[in-house]
Design an enzyme around this catalytic site. Structure first.
Site, PDB file in Angstrom:
ATOM      1  N   GLY A 107     -14.092 142.831 -42.833  1.00 62.79           N
ATOM      2  CA  GLY A 107     -12.758 143.238 -43.226  1.00 62.79           C
ATOM      3  C   GLY A 107     -12.766 144.262 -44.345  1.00 62.79           C
ATOM      4  CG  HIS A 108      -9.751 146.047 -47.834  1.00 66.36           C
ATOM      5  ND1 HIS A 108      -9.606 147.357 -47.452  1.00 66.36           N
ATOM      6  CD2 HIS A 108      -9.474 146.002 -49.165  1.00 66.36           C
ATOM      7  CE1 HIS A 108      -9.233 148.086 -48.505  1.00 66.36           C
ATOM      8  NE2 HIS A 108      -9.167 147.290 -49.557  1.00 66.36           N
ATOM      9  CG  PHE A 109     -12.559 143.017 -50.530  1.00 62.83           C
ATOM     10  CD1 PHE A 109     -12.798 143.832 -51.627  1.00 62.83           C
ATOM     11  CD2 PHE A 109     -11.259 142.619 -50.273  1.00 62.83           C
ATOM     12  CE1 PHE A 109     -11.761 144.228 -52.467  1.00 62.83           C
ATOM     13  CE2 PHE A 109     -10.213 143.020 -51.096  1.00 62.83           C
ATOM     14  CZ  PHE A 109     -10.473 143.835 -52.205  1.00 62.83           C
ATOM     15  CG  HIS A 116     -13.364 149.345 -51.478  1.00 63.11           C
ATOM     16  ND1 HIS A 116     -12.495 148.508 -52.147  1.00 63.11           N
ATOM     17  CD2 HIS A 116     -13.448 148.873 -50.210  1.00 63.11           C
ATOM     18  CE1 HIS A 116     -12.073 147.563 -51.307  1.00 63.11           C
ATOM     19  NE2 HIS A 116     -12.640 147.769 -50.134  1.00 63.11           N
ATOM     20  CG  ASP A 128      -9.453 147.375 -44.116  1.00 67.11           C
ATOM     21  OD1 ASP A 128      -8.458 146.698 -44.428  1.00 67.11           O
ATOM     22  OD2 ASP A 128      -9.947 148.236 -44.856  1.00 67.11           O
TER      23      ASP A 128
END
Length: 287
Positions: free
Chosen positions: A264-266, A102, A238
């Site tokens: 999103g990113h997480f 990640h 993201d």
């Protein structure tokens, strides 16, 4: 309920924290977190996979609960972070494994794959780039400026990434229902980023991130030659690594499985129930 073990190992003189679950005689999944997080990002995922697989999720040196030596006492680079991760896996007797990467963990994973191709049996990438496509200008413009020249102005730009405001932005951007994101995630990350001298360590890694883009052609050639099974699961909102980064894996891996998921990113914070079935299906086939 799976039992999650919270352990430490001494690697190259540093105390490295890692989470471990699942029987050790089962196939292993190694999970490498991104910036500015830690293995805490996998806290909900680990028990969802522990029934069939052995999982190990370390905190990178300078992150989470691992040692964070001062920048003048340690070389902070992606090569050095890979050295520590590789030594940890050797110490744990892990010789073959699937990678889950990640964000910042992706270039560490790519280096592991290039160093020991036979060890990595498959790859899961969750918002972890290996192509220029998908590097979002909103974030990478200030980083590229810092690569070009290190001045008070460009350093100030990168230092924004170490603030509570930008850490919160990483977690919430692209998430429709922001109430799904636990605020302790970004406050925890920020507290650890704010440890004495850790800012200098993170600046060194931001500067060294340019080497990851230089590595992309080697990684892509490795993909073409090996045709390793790969699953790309992407939070399509993201703000750092956009969907084009996920779609690009099919350029060199025609059989790559790519899923763009609302988030999103997480992504594991807001879409875990969507992600887990995709992971289990992929792991069941390739690990």
């Amino acid at each position: 309920m799976a039992t999650i073990h919270h352990r430490y190992a001494t690697v190259d003189g540093y105390r490295i924290f890692y989470r471990e679950t699942g029987a050790r005689d089962r196939p292993t999944l190694v999970l490498l977190h991104g910036f500015p997080a830690s293995s805490l990002m996998f806290r909900h995922l680990l028990p969802r996979l522990a029934d069939r697989w052995h999982l190990v999720a370390p905190d990178h040196l300078g992150f989470g609960l691992s040692d964070a030596p001062k920048a003048d006492e340690c070389t902070y680079s992606f090569d050095s972070l890979t050295d520590v991760t590789q030594a940890l896996l050797q110490q744990l007797g892990i010789e073959r494994y699937c990678l889950f990467v990640h964000g910042l963990g992706a270039p560490i994973g790519w280096r592991l794959s290039l160093r020991a191709p036979a060890a990595v049996t498959a790859i899961i990438t969750q918002n972890g780039n290996a192509y220029h496509e998908g590097l979002q200008p909103e974030f990478f413009t200030m980083v590229r400026d810092y690569w070009h020249e290190q001045t008070p102005r460009t350093e100030a730009g990168v230092r924004q990434a170490l603030t509570l405001e930008l850490t919160r932005w990483r977690y919430l951007t692209g998430v429709t229902d922001k109430s799904l994101i636990d605020p302790t995630t970004w406050t925890h990350d920020h507290d650890l980023l704010s440890r004495p001298d850790n800012d200098r360590a993170q600046l060194a890694l931001f500067l060294d991130y340019a080497t990851n883009l230089d590595l992309y052609p080697k990684v892509q050639r490795h993909f073409r030659e090996r045709q390793i099974p790969l699953l790309a699961i992407w939070g399509e909102g993201d703000p750092i690594f956009g969907p084009a980064g996920a779609l690009s894996f099919s350029t060199d891996l025609p059989d790559a499985e790519v899923h763009l998921v609302a988030g999103g990113h997480f992504l594991l914070e807001s879409a875990l129930d969507e992600v887990v079935p995709l992971l289990r299906a992929f792991l069941g086939q390739h690990l």
